[in-house]
Scaffold this motif. Sequence first.
Motif, short mmCIF file in Angstrom:
data_model
loop_
_atom_site.label_atom_id
_atom_site.label_comp_id
_atom_site.label_asym_id
_atom_site.label_seq_id
_atom_site.Cartn_x
_atom_site.Cartn_y
_atom_site.Cartn_z
N PHE A 1 0.83 -1.21 0.00
CA PHE A 1 0.00 0.00 0.00
C PHE A 1 0.86 1.26 0.00
O PHE A 1 0.50 2.26 -0.63
CB PHE A 1 -0.93 0.03 1.21
N ILE A 2 1.98 1.22 0.71
CA ILE A 2 2.86 2.39 0.79
C ILE A 2 3.46 2.69 -0.57
O ILE A 2 3.44 3.83 -1.05
CB ILE A 2 3.98 2.15 1.84
N LEU A 3 3.99 1.65 -1.22
CA LEU A 3 4.63 1.82 -2.53
C LEU A 3 3.62 2.20 -3.60
O LEU A 3 3.86 3.12 -4.40
CB LEU A 3 5.34 0.53 -2.92
N LEU A 4 2.46 1.54 -3.61
CA LEU A 4 1.49 1.82 -4.68
C LEU A 4 0.92 3.23 -4.54
O LEU A 4 0.65 3.90 -5.56
CB LEU A 4 0.39 0.76 -4.71
N ALA A 5 0.71 3.68 -3.31
CA ALA A 5 0.20 5.05 -3.11
C ALA A 5 1.21 6.07 -3.62
O ALA A 5 0.84 7.06 -4.26
CB ALA A 5 -0.10 5.29 -1.63
N TYR A 6 2.50 5.80 -3.37
CA TYR A 6 3.55 6.72 -3.81
C TYR A 6 3.63 6.77 -5.33
O TYR A 6 3.65 7.84 -5.94
CB TYR A 6 4.90 6.32 -3.22
N VAL A 7 3.68 5.60 -5.96
CA VAL A 7 3.82 5.53 -7.42
C VAL A 7 2.59 6.11 -8.12
O VAL A 7 2.71 6.90 -9.06
CB VAL A 7 4.07 4.08 -7.88
N ALA A 8 1.39 5.72 -7.67
CA ALA A 8 0.16 6.23 -8.28
C ALA A 8 0.09 7.75 -8.13
O ALA A 8 -0.30 8.47 -9.06
CB ALA A 8 -1.06 5.57 -7.64
N GLY A 9 0.47 8.24 -6.94
CA GLY A 9 0.47 9.69 -6.72
C GLY A 9 1.44 10.41 -7.63
O GLY A 9 1.13 11.47 -8.18
N LYS A 10 2.64 9.83 -7.81
CA LYS A 10 3.66 10.43 -8.68
C LYS A 10 3.17 10.51 -10.12
O LYS A 10 3.41 11.52 -10.82
CB LYS A 10 4.95 9.61 -8.64
N MET A 11 2.51 9.46 -10.58
CA MET A 11 2.00 9.45 -11.95
C MET A 11 1.01 10.57 -12.19
O MET A 11 1.07 11.29 -13.20
CB MET A 11 1.37 8.09 -12.26
N VAL A 12 0.10 10.76 -11.25
CA VAL A 12 -0.92 11.81 -11.38
C VAL A 12 -0.30 13.20 -11.27
O VAL A 12 -0.75 14.14 -11.93
CB VAL A 12 -2.03 11.60 -10.33
N GLU A 13 0.74 13.31 -10.45
CA GLU A 13 1.42 14.60 -10.32
C GLU A 13 2.10 15.00 -11.63
O GLU A 13 2.28 16.19 -11.91
CB GLU A 13 2.44 14.54 -9.18
N MET A 14 2.47 14.02 -12.45
CA MET A 14 3.10 14.29 -13.74
C MET A 14 2.09 14.83 -14.75
O MET A 14 2.39 15.71 -15.55
CB MET A 14 3.76 13.02 -14.28
N LYS A 15 0.89 14.28 -14.73
CA LYS A 15 -0.14 14.70 -15.69
C LYS A 15 -1.52 14.44 -15.12
O LYS A 15 -1.88 13.29 -14.86
CB LYS A 15 0.02 13.96 -17.02
N ARG A 16 -2.30 15.49 -14.93
CA ARG A 16 -3.62 15.36 -14.32
C ARG A 16 -4.72 15.26 -15.39
O ARG A 16 -5.46 16.20 -15.61
CB ARG A 16 -3.89 16.53 -13.37
N SER A 17 -4.75 14.11 -16.04
CA SER A 17 -5.78 13.85 -17.04
C SER A 17 -6.53 12.59 -16.64
O SER A 17 -6.02 11.77 -15.86
CB SER A 17 -5.16 13.66 -18.43
N PHE A 18 -7.74 12.41 -17.19
CA PHE A 18 -8.53 11.23 -16.84
C PHE A 18 -7.81 9.93 -17.18
O PHE A 18 -7.75 9.02 -16.35
CB PHE A 18 -9.91 11.29 -17.51
N PRO A 19 -7.22 9.79 -18.39
CA PRO A 19 -6.49 8.55 -18.69
C PRO A 19 -5.35 8.29 -17.70
O PRO A 19 -5.10 7.13 -17.34
CB PRO A 19 -5.95 8.79 -20.10
#
Length: 199
Positions: free
Chosen positions: A99-117
Amino acid sequence: MKRKKFTAIDLTMGSLFVALTAVGANITSIAPFMVVGGVPITLQTFFAILAGIVLGSRLGAFSMFVYMILGLAGAPIFAQFKGGAGIMLSPTFGFIVSFILLAYVAGKMVEMKRSFPMYVSAALVGMVINYIVGTNWMYAAYLFWFEAPEGLTYKMVWGWMMVPLPKDIILSVLAGYLAFRLEKGALANTKFRRQKEAV
């Protein structure tokens, strides 16, 4: 670059996701109808993913770290209201660690680009991380420190994970959608307040 410290609002939101993850771990105790075909629809991964893409990589990962530490300290917030350091020897503890790793990675991805896809992609990547870390931990646990079922193989362990996979895919896509809608709603509210202040 100096990292921004968490604010009181950040910590409050992080605490909310700790509580939601605890509820999600035991949702079938509150709502027994969420057992479909004998398979419990737990929402831990769902809320861990949401924590990352709603709170951001740092705060999302931190909230999941707090969830893990509270459970290990004895709070009955893991699945089946379990808690305590002994959980670390459980074959399923790897899913909690993930949960710690997935929250970090998922958060980083969204921080790079805030689009629905990207929101949906981040949620699905988070789910994949959960499966990879959790399943490999489970296999290692059965090999080295936990009594393994007869004839256990690596393929068999992954076969077990195929049962909850469809619901986890659906819940991950739903998490991405909800997070995107929350983001858009927050931006719309901010814009509305600014326009009102300017009048």
